[in-house]
Design a protein around this motif. Structure first.
Motif, PDB file in Angstrom:
ATOM      1  N   ALA A   1      11.275   8.266  -0.230  1.00 49.90           N
ATOM      2  CA  ALA A   1      10.726   7.861  -1.526  1.00 49.90           C
ATOM      3  C   ALA A   1      11.274   8.715  -2.654  1.00 49.90           C
ATOM      4  O   ALA A   1      11.445   9.932  -2.514  1.00 49.90           O
ATOM      5  CB  ALA A   1       9.204   7.943  -1.501  1.00 49.90           C
ATOM      6  N   GLY A   2      11.528   8.089  -3.775  1.00 48.85           N
ATOM      7  CA  GLY A   2      11.927   8.805  -4.978  1.00 48.85           C
ATOM      8  C   GLY A   2      13.397   9.137  -5.071  1.00 48.85           C
ATOM      9  O   GLY A   2      13.841   9.677  -6.098  1.00 48.85           O
ATOM     10  N   LEU A   3      14.182   8.841  -4.037  1.00 48.81           N
ATOM     11  CA  LEU A   3      15.619   9.080  -4.134  1.00 48.81           C
ATOM     12  C   LEU A   3      16.245   8.111  -5.143  1.00 48.81           C
ATOM     13  O   LEU A   3      15.805   6.966  -5.271  1.00 48.81           O
ATOM     14  CB  LEU A   3      16.297   8.886  -2.774  1.00 48.81           C
ATOM     15  N   ARG A   4      17.265   8.577  -5.846  1.00 49.68           N
ATOM     16  CA  ARG A   4      18.030   7.652  -6.681  1.00 49.68           C
ATOM     17  C   ARG A   4      18.705   6.637  -5.765  1.00 49.68           C
ATOM     18  O   ARG A   4      19.392   7.022  -4.809  1.00 49.68           O
ATOM     19  CB  ARG A   4      19.077   8.404  -7.504  1.00 49.68           C
ATOM     20  N   SER A   5      18.504   5.367  -6.033  1.00 48.25           N
ATOM     21  CA  SER A   5      19.064   4.368  -5.128  1.00 48.25           C
ATOM     22  C   SER A   5      19.539   3.148  -5.905  1.00 48.25           C
ATOM     23  O   SER A   5      19.059   2.855  -7.009  1.00 48.25           O
ATOM     24  CB  SER A   5      18.038   3.951  -4.063  1.00 48.25           C
ATOM     25  N   ARG A   6      20.502   2.446  -5.313  1.00 40.34           N
ATOM     26  CA  ARG A   6      21.060   1.232  -5.912  1.00 40.34           C
ATOM     27  C   ARG A   6      21.379   0.235  -4.817  1.00 40.34           C
ATOM     28  O   ARG A   6      21.708   0.595  -3.694  1.00 40.34           O
ATOM     29  CB  ARG A   6      22.359   1.535  -6.671  1.00 40.34           C
TER      30      ARG A   6
ATOM     31  N   GLU B   1       0.836  -1.195   0.000  1.00 39.28           N
ATOM     32  CA  GLU B   1       0.000   0.000   0.000  1.00 39.28           C
ATOM     33  C   GLU B   1       0.874   1.250   0.000  1.00 39.28           C
ATOM     34  O   GLU B   1       1.919   1.287   0.647  1.00 39.28           O
ATOM     35  CB  GLU B   1      -0.908   0.028   1.229  1.00 39.28           C
ATOM     36  N   VAL B   2       0.435   2.262  -0.721  1.00 38.41           N
ATOM     37  CA  VAL B   2       1.100   3.562  -0.708  1.00 38.41           C
ATOM     38  C   VAL B   2       0.468   4.420   0.378  1.00 38.41           C
ATOM     39  O   VAL B   2      -0.756   4.503   0.488  1.00 38.41           O
ATOM     40  CB  VAL B   2       0.973   4.259  -2.076  1.00 38.41           C
ATOM     41  N   THR B   3       1.289   5.052   1.194  1.00 37.49           N
ATOM     42  CA  THR B   3       0.803   5.864   2.301  1.00 37.49           C
ATOM     43  C   THR B   3       0.615   7.315   1.861  1.00 37.49           C
ATOM     44  O   THR B   3       1.171   7.740   0.838  1.00 37.49           O
ATOM     45  CB  THR B   3       1.795   5.807   3.480  1.00 37.49           C
ATOM     46  N   PRO B   4      -0.159   8.098   2.607  1.00 33.48           N
ATOM     47  CA  PRO B   4      -0.401   9.490   2.214  1.00 33.48           C
ATOM     48  C   PRO B   4       0.860  10.333   2.064  1.00 33.48           C
ATOM     49  O   PRO B   4       0.882  11.290   1.284  1.00 33.48           O
ATOM     50  CB  PRO B   4      -1.284  10.020   3.352  1.00 33.48           C
ATOM     51  N   ASP B   5       1.927   9.983   2.805  1.00 35.30           N
ATOM     52  CA  ASP B   5       3.153  10.772   2.698  1.00 35.30           C
ATOM     53  C   ASP B   5       4.050  10.328   1.551  1.00 35.30           C
ATOM     54  O   ASP B   5       5.153  10.854   1.377  1.00 35.30           O
ATOM     55  CB  ASP B   5       3.932  10.734   4.017  1.00 35.30           C
ATOM     56  N   GLY B   6       3.582   9.359   0.759  1.00 28.56           N
ATOM     57  CA  GLY B   6       4.359   8.888  -0.380  1.00 28.56           C
ATOM     58  C   GLY B   6       5.208   7.668  -0.095  1.00 28.56           C
ATOM     59  O   GLY B   6       5.935   7.195  -0.976  1.00 28.56           O
ATOM     60  N   GLY B   7       5.111   7.147   1.126  1.00 32.28           N
ATOM     61  CA  GLY B   7       5.839   5.938   1.459  1.00 32.28           C
ATOM     62  C   GLY B   7       5.104   4.693   1.022  1.00 32.28           C
ATOM     63  O   GLY B   7       4.088   4.749   0.325  1.00 32.28           O
ATOM     64  N   VAL B   8       5.602   3.556   1.438  1.00 23.89           N
ATOM     65  CA  VAL B   8       5.027   2.271   1.054  1.00 23.89           C
ATOM     66  C   VAL B   8       5.005   1.363   2.271  1.00 23.89           C
ATOM     67  O   VAL B   8       5.955   1.347   3.066  1.00 23.89           O
ATOM     68  CB  VAL B   8       5.848   1.610  -0.079  1.00 23.89           C
ATOM     69  N   VAL B   9       3.921   0.599   2.420  1.00 26.50           N
ATOM     70  CA  VAL B   9       3.822  -0.401   3.476  1.00 26.50           C
ATOM     71  C   VAL B   9       3.787  -1.775   2.830  1.00 26.50           C
ATOM     72  O   VAL B   9       2.948  -2.056   1.962  1.00 26.50           O
ATOM     73  CB  VAL B   9       2.562  -0.192   4.340  1.00 26.50           C
ATOM     74  N   LEU B  10       4.701  -2.635   3.254  1.00 25.90           N
ATOM     75  CA  LEU B  10       4.771  -4.005   2.762  1.00 25.90           C
ATOM     76  C   LEU B  10       4.158  -4.920   3.812  1.00 25.90           C
ATOM     77  O   LEU B  10       4.652  -4.985   4.948  1.00 25.90           O
ATOM     78  CB  LEU B  10       6.221  -4.424   2.516  1.00 25.90           C
ATOM     79  N   GLY B  11       3.094  -5.622   3.479  1.00 27.77           N
ATOM     80  CA  GLY B  11       2.511  -6.571   4.410  1.00 27.77           C
ATOM     81  C   GLY B  11       3.490  -7.691   4.728  1.00 27.77           C
ATOM     82  O   GLY B  11       4.270  -8.113   3.864  1.00 27.77           O
ATOM     83  N   ALA B  12       3.452  -8.194   5.947  1.00 30.05           N
ATOM     84  CA  ALA B  12       4.454  -9.160   6.389  1.00 30.05           C
ATOM     85  C   ALA B  12       4.408 -10.460   5.612  1.00 30.05           C
ATOM     86  O   ALA B  12       5.442 -11.111   5.420  1.00 30.05           O
ATOM     87  CB  ALA B  12       4.277  -9.445   7.876  1.00 30.05           C
ATOM     88  N   THR B  13       3.233 -10.878   5.153  1.00 30.71           N
ATOM     89  CA  THR B  13       3.150 -12.141   4.418  1.00 30.71           C
ATOM     90  C   THR B  13       3.227 -11.946   2.904  1.00 30.71           C
ATOM     91  O   THR B  13       3.040 -12.897   2.146  1.00 30.71           O
ATOM     92  CB  THR B  13       1.865 -12.913   4.775  1.00 30.71           C
ATOM     93  N   THR B  14       3.488 -10.729   2.467  1.00 30.18           N
ATOM     94  CA  THR B  14       3.735 -10.486   1.043  1.00 30.18           C
ATOM     95  C   THR B  14       4.968 -11.265   0.612  1.00 30.18           C
ATOM     96  O   THR B  14       5.992 -11.247   1.301  1.00 30.18           O
ATOM     97  CB  THR B  14       3.971  -8.987   0.785  1.00 30.18           C
TER      98      THR B  14
END
Length: 330
Positions: free
Chosen positions: A222-227, A60-73
């Protein structure tokens, strides 16, 4: 394998009730680590509580632009989700570097964080291991340890944490959410894993009987260039010799934000906060990248046979930062 009870939980509270008061009970997600340890006799649970069918999967995408990963995903679903790929590319890269497709299809996000070490002495019941048998000693300290820790270890344990995903999550200031019979709680990943100290068998700060329900990645990252880059001993799927998760924000020629976490070098994902401070506010040059990498390994205490990890980690940090700024070939 010894006999054990098995039950499948339909609700979170059912799962928590099933393990309450039973120190030998274990939650079962994908089983890609736990079942192996049961086969070798390292883990001998009295009861397995299957949590795969609990309503804890999804992204799920959160209102602040983050992401929540469910534990059983599953790791596969987490890595493939378009919002994860777009907002936190290092997370996807870490998962894809971590295991084969078959394992990713079974392994869960919550279970990934709780993996046990792949130290050979931990898996060998005939050898001393404080993580498996507290007080028995650490055979790896003077034994075969070329792929063991160079940061944060102690004479009681020099094992490393095997998770690739956890390294990327550490770089993004992830927060672990959990449930207990007394209610919900959360732990920043920076405090989720305990220092080795003299009790390496105590690996996380989760309360007894707690069930991980989700992992949240904040919108601030969120949105930072990352590797995510990983060095391993063979090209096929193997645990990291050294890995680096890095994220960078450069504006007007100055590093405004930088995040660096290392894997394969400690008992848990190693956030290089002091190294980030060296780079933050400076220009993204090779000289500053080198100073940053030097600081990241300044506290290293290599063992007899793993000193090579120190320059390897330094070089990998420099390479990833250069890649993020497009200066790797200059």
């Amino acid at each position: 394998m010894r006999e054990f009870a098995y039950e499948r939980a339909a609700r979170v509270r059912d799962a928590l009730t099933a393990v309450a008061g039973d120190p030998g009970a274990r939650f079962l997600g994908g089983g890609t680590n736990l079942v192996d340890l049961m086969k070798s006799g390292v883990e001998e649970p009295t009861r397995l509580v299957d949590v795969r069918r609990l309503p804890l999967d999804g992204v799920e995408v959160t209102p602040d632009g983050g992401v929540v990963l469910g534990a059983t995903t599953t790791n596969s679903d987490a890595a493939a989700h378009p919002e994860v790929r777009h907002r936190f590319p290092a997370v996807t890269q870490a998962v894809l570097a971590g295991a084969s497709g078959q394992l990713r299809n079974m392994a869960t996000v919550g279970g990934n964080l709780l993996q046990r070490t792949r130290c050979g002495y931990f898996a060998d019941l005939s050898r001393a291991c404080n993580k498996r048998d507290p007080g028995s000693g650490c055979a790896a300290f003077d034994g075969i340890h070329h792929n063991h820790a160079v940061l944060g270890h102690s004479p009681h344990c020099v094992a490393t944490h095997p998770s690739d995903l956890a390294v990327a999550l550490a770089a993004f200031d992830a927060v672990v959410h959990y449930e207990t019979l007394d209610g919900a709680g959360e732990l920043p990943l920076s405090r989720f894993y305990l220092p080795v100290g003299d009790r390496p068998d105590r690996e996380t700060a989760l309360p007894p009987g707690a069930l991980i329900t989700a992992v949240a990645l904040p919108g601030s990252a969120a949105g930072l260039r990352s590797r995510y880059r990983k060095v391993r001993e063979r090209a096929s799927y193997a645990f990291a010799t050294v890995s680096v998760a890095a994220a960078l924000d450069v504006r007007d020629g100055v590093v405004r934000d930088v995040r660096i976490a290392l894997g394969g070098v400690a008992s848990h994902p190693w956030r290089a906060a002091s190294a980030e401070a060296v780079l933050r506010g400076n220009r993204p040059t090779a000289e500053h990248f080198r100073a940053c990498a030097e600081e990241a390994l300044s506290a290293a205490e290599p063992l007899r046979d793993n000193g090579y990890k120190v320059p390897l980690a330094r070089n990998l940090i420099e390479a990833v930062l250069a890649e993020l700024t497009g200066t790797e070939n200059r």
